[in-house]
Design a protein around this motif. Structure first.
Motif, PDB file in Angstrom:
ATOM      1  N   VAL A 145       0.942  -1.065  -0.327  1.00 29.67           N
ATOM      2  CA  VAL A 145      -0.083   0.114   0.140  1.00 29.67           C
ATOM      3  C   VAL A 145       1.058   1.545  -0.172  1.00 29.67           C
ATOM      4  O   VAL A 145       0.614   2.172  -0.388  1.00 29.67           O
ATOM      5  N   TYR A 146       1.739   1.246   0.842  1.00 34.49           N
ATOM      6  CA  TYR A 146       2.682   2.366   1.413  1.00 34.49           C
ATOM      7  C   TYR A 146       3.477   2.608  -0.637  1.00 34.49           C
ATOM      8  O   TYR A 146       3.442   4.126  -1.233  1.00 34.49           O
ATOM      9  N   ALA A 147       4.010   1.515  -1.032  1.00 32.25           N
ATOM     10  CA  ALA A 147       4.999   1.834  -2.409  1.00 32.25           C
ATOM     11  C   ALA A 147       4.124   1.864  -3.320  1.00 32.25           C
ATOM     12  O   ALA A 147       4.233   2.624  -4.851  1.00 32.25           O
ATOM     13  N   CYS A 148       3.239   0.776  -3.813  1.00 34.88           N
ATOM     14  CA  CYS A 148       2.521   1.300  -5.041  1.00 34.88           C
ATOM     15  C   CYS A 148       1.431   1.567  -5.491  1.00 34.88           C
ATOM     16  O   CYS A 148       0.965   2.566  -6.236  1.00 34.88           O
ATOM     17  N   PHE A 149       0.612   1.782  -4.143  1.00 36.66           N
ATOM     18  CA  PHE A 149      -0.548   3.108  -3.808  1.00 36.66           C
ATOM     19  C   PHE A 149      -0.159   4.604  -3.778  1.00 36.66           C
ATOM     20  O   PHE A 149      -1.059   5.350  -4.242  1.00 36.66           O
ATOM     21  N   LYS A 150       1.034   4.542  -2.946  1.00 35.31           N
ATOM     22  CA  LYS A 150       1.888   5.504  -2.952  1.00 35.31           C
ATOM     23  C   LYS A 150       0.792   6.875  -1.955  1.00 35.31           C
ATOM     24  O   LYS A 150       1.225   7.801  -2.431  1.00 35.31           O
ATOM     25  N   ILE A 151       0.528   5.716  -1.148  1.00 34.95           N
ATOM     26  CA  ILE A 151      -0.326   6.709   0.331  1.00 34.95           C
ATOM     27  C   ILE A 151       1.221   6.601   0.939  1.00 34.95           C
ATOM     28  O   ILE A 151       1.270   5.727   2.113  1.00 34.95           O
ATOM     29  N   GLN A 152       1.861   8.293   0.996  1.00 37.18           N
ATOM     30  CA  GLN A 152       3.022   8.285   1.887  1.00 37.18           C
ATOM     31  C   GLN A 152       2.587   9.311   2.925  1.00 37.18           C
ATOM     32  O   GLN A 152       3.435   9.917   2.841  1.00 37.18           O
ATOM     33  N   HIS A 153       1.911   9.316   3.913  1.00 36.05           N
ATOM     34  CA  HIS A 153       1.738  10.464   4.851  1.00 36.05           C
ATOM     35  C   HIS A 153       2.072   9.895   6.226  1.00 36.05           C
ATOM     36  O   HIS A 153       2.310   8.548   6.058  1.00 36.05           O
ATOM     37  N   THR A 154       2.133  10.438   6.977  1.00 33.45           N
ATOM     38  CA  THR A 154       2.939  10.165   8.149  1.00 33.45           C
ATOM     39  C   THR A 154       2.368   9.378   8.848  1.00 33.45           C
ATOM     40  O   THR A 154       2.883   7.947   9.522  1.00 33.45           O
ATOM     41  N   VAL A 155       1.098   8.952   9.026  1.00 38.24           N
ATOM     42  CA  VAL A 155      -0.126   7.740   9.620  1.00 38.24           C
ATOM     43  C   VAL A 155       0.295   5.896   8.558  1.00 38.24           C
ATOM     44  O   VAL A 155       0.784   5.327  10.035  1.00 38.24           O
ATOM     45  N   MET A 156       0.551   6.213   7.634  1.00 36.98           N
ATOM     46  CA  MET A 156       1.089   5.347   6.618  1.00 36.98           C
ATOM     47  C   MET A 156       2.811   4.324   7.324  1.00 36.98           C
ATOM     48  O   MET A 156       3.099   4.160   7.399  1.00 36.98           O
ATOM     49  N   LYS A 157       3.817   5.635   7.139  1.00 41.99           N
ATOM     50  CA  LYS A 157       4.765   5.053   7.837  1.00 41.99           C
ATOM     51  C   LYS A 157       4.707   5.286   9.242  1.00 41.99           C
ATOM     52  O   LYS A 157       5.690   4.318   9.587  1.00 41.99           O
ATOM     53  N   LEU A 158       4.489   5.213   9.862  1.00 44.50           N
ATOM     54  CA  LEU A 158       4.363   5.044  11.355  1.00 44.50           C
ATOM     55  C   LEU A 158       3.810   3.290  11.140  1.00 44.50           C
ATOM     56  O   LEU A 158       4.202   2.351  12.039  1.00 44.50           O
ATOM     57  N   CYS A 159       2.536   3.242  10.869  1.00 45.39           N
ATOM     58  CA  CYS A 159       2.138   1.719  10.254  1.00 45.39           C
ATOM     59  C   CYS A 159       3.090   0.797   9.512  1.00 45.39           C
ATOM     60  O   CYS A 159       3.328  -0.348   9.776  1.00 45.39           O
ATOM     61  N   LEU A 160       4.018   1.849   8.091  1.00 50.41           N
ATOM     62  CA  LEU A 160       4.955   0.665   7.848  1.00 50.41           C
ATOM     63  C   LEU A 160       5.792   0.356   8.659  1.00 50.41           C
ATOM     64  O   LEU A 160       6.107  -0.985   9.063  1.00 50.41           O
ATOM     65  N   VAL A 161       6.914   0.781   9.698  1.00 50.24           N
ATOM     66  CA  VAL A 161       7.612   1.248  10.905  1.00 50.24           C
ATOM     67  C   VAL A 161       6.682   0.009  11.365  1.00 50.24           C
ATOM     68  O   VAL A 161       7.643  -1.320  11.816  1.00 50.24           O
ATOM     69  N   PHE A 162       5.339  -0.049  12.117  1.00 44.57           N
ATOM     70  CA  PHE A 162       4.933  -1.231  13.194  1.00 44.57           C
ATOM     71  C   PHE A 162       4.765  -2.240  12.991  1.00 44.57           C
ATOM     72  O   PHE A 162       4.975  -3.411  13.464  1.00 44.57           O
ATOM     73  N   ASN A 163       4.369  -2.626  11.705  1.00 44.93           N
ATOM     74  CA  ASN A 163       4.065  -3.802  10.778  1.00 44.93           C
ATOM     75  C   ASN A 163       5.265  -3.964  10.144  1.00 44.93           C
ATOM     76  O   ASN A 163       5.092  -5.362  10.204  1.00 44.93           O
ATOM     77  N   GLY A 164       6.208  -3.656  10.167  1.00 46.93           N
ATOM     78  CA  GLY A 164       7.418  -4.286   9.657  1.00 46.93           C
ATOM     79  C   GLY A 164       7.756  -5.216  10.760  1.00 46.93           C
ATOM     80  O   GLY A 164       8.331  -5.876  10.617  1.00 46.93           O
ATOM     81  N   ILE A 165       7.637  -4.363  11.713  1.00 50.04           N
ATOM     82  CA  ILE A 165       8.635  -5.057  13.203  1.00 50.04           C
ATOM     83  C   ILE A 165       7.678  -6.257  13.042  1.00 50.04           C
ATOM     84  O   ILE A 165       8.384  -8.004  13.413  1.00 50.04           O
ATOM     85  N   TYR A 166       6.500  -5.825  13.211  1.00 50.97           N
ATOM     86  CA  TYR A 166       5.635  -7.264  13.750  1.00 50.97           C
ATOM     87  C   TYR A 166       5.572  -8.614  12.638  1.00 50.97           C
ATOM     88  O   TYR A 166       5.713  -9.752  12.974  1.00 50.97           O
ATOM     89  N   ALA A 167       6.061  -8.085  10.725  1.00 52.86           N
ATOM     90  CA  ALA A 167       6.456  -9.024   9.764  1.00 52.86           C
ATOM     91  C   ALA A 167       7.976  -9.601  10.580  1.00 52.86           C
ATOM     92  O   ALA A 167       8.188 -10.748  10.469  1.00 52.86           O
ATOM     93  N   LEU A 168       8.655  -9.204  11.380  1.00 51.00           N
ATOM     94  CA  LEU A 168      10.225  -9.827  11.247  1.00 51.00           C
ATOM     95  C   LEU A 168       9.658 -10.502  12.135  1.00 51.00           C
ATOM     96  O   LEU A 168      10.709 -11.717  12.214  1.00 51.00           O
ATOM     97  N   GLY A 169       8.764 -10.121  13.433  1.00 52.53           N
ATOM     98  CA  GLY A 169       8.661 -11.229  14.664  1.00 52.53           C
ATOM     99  C   GLY A 169       8.041 -12.611  14.284  1.00 52.53           C
ATOM    100  O   GLY A 169       8.287 -12.868  14.750  1.00 52.53           O
ATOM    101  N   GLY A 170       7.042 -11.828  13.335  1.00 52.65           N
ATOM    102  CA  GLY A 170       6.570 -12.904  12.887  1.00 52.65           C
ATOM    103  C   GLY A 170       7.211 -14.320  11.667  1.00 52.65           C
ATOM    104  O   GLY A 170       7.316 -16.158  12.376  1.00 52.65           O
ATOM    105  N   ILE A 171       8.247 -14.357  11.186  1.00 47.94           N
ATOM    106  CA  ILE A 171       8.855 -14.806  10.913  1.00 47.94           C
ATOM    107  C   ILE A 171       9.843 -15.333  11.375  1.00 47.94           C
ATOM    108  O   ILE A 171      10.578 -16.465  11.576  1.00 47.94           O
ATOM    109  N   ILE A 172      10.318 -14.458  12.757  1.00 47.01           N
ATOM    110  CA  ILE A 172      11.236 -14.428  14.255  1.00 47.01           C
ATOM    111  C   ILE A 172      10.548 -16.342  13.997  1.00 47.01           C
ATOM    112  O   ILE A 172      11.193 -17.989  14.352  1.00 47.01           O
TER     113      ILE A 172
END
Length: 101
Positions: free
Chosen positions: A61-88
C-alpha cells in the motif's frame, strides 16, 4: 479525485487496524485451552502469518498506491517490526531451532 481520497482513507484505516490485532493474543492466552498443544502452536502460527501478511500489505500500500503520509509511515514501521517477529516465530518453530532452557 474524491474516489482516490476515499480509497486512501480506507487503506489507511485497514493498516491502522492491523496494528492492534496481534495484541489480542494476550487476551486469548489467558484461557487454559489456549495454552495446550496443539492449540497453542496453531494460534501462534496464525498470528505469525497474519503479522507477516500485515507487513507485506502495508509495504505494498505504501509503495504501489503511493499513500505516504505520516500515519502510513508509522504503520509501515510497526507492521514491519511485526512481520519480522512473525518470521522469527516461524523460524523458531522449525525442528531443531528451539532455544534450550
Amino acid at each position: 479525485m474524491k474516489q482516490n481520497q476515499t480509497r486512501n482513507t480506507i487503506l489507511t484505516a485497514v493498516c491502522v487496524l492491523m496494528l492492534f490485532f496481534p495484541w489480542t493474543i494476550l487476551y486469548l492466552r489467558t484461557f487454559p485451552w489456549a495454552l495446550e498443544s496443539p492449540t497453542a502452536e496453531i494460534m501462534i502460527s496464525c498470528y505469525a502469518a497474519f503479522m507477516i501478511f500485515s507487513g507485506i500489505f502495508n509495504a505494498v500500500v505504501y509503495a504501489c498506491f503511493k499513500i505516504q503520509h505520516t500515519v502510513m509511515k508509522l504503520c509501515l514501521v510497526f507492521n514491519g517490526i511485526y512481520a519480522l517477529g512473525g518470521i522469527i516465530a516461524f523460524l523458531l518453530m522449525l525442528p531443531g531451532t528451539a532455544v534450550p532452557l
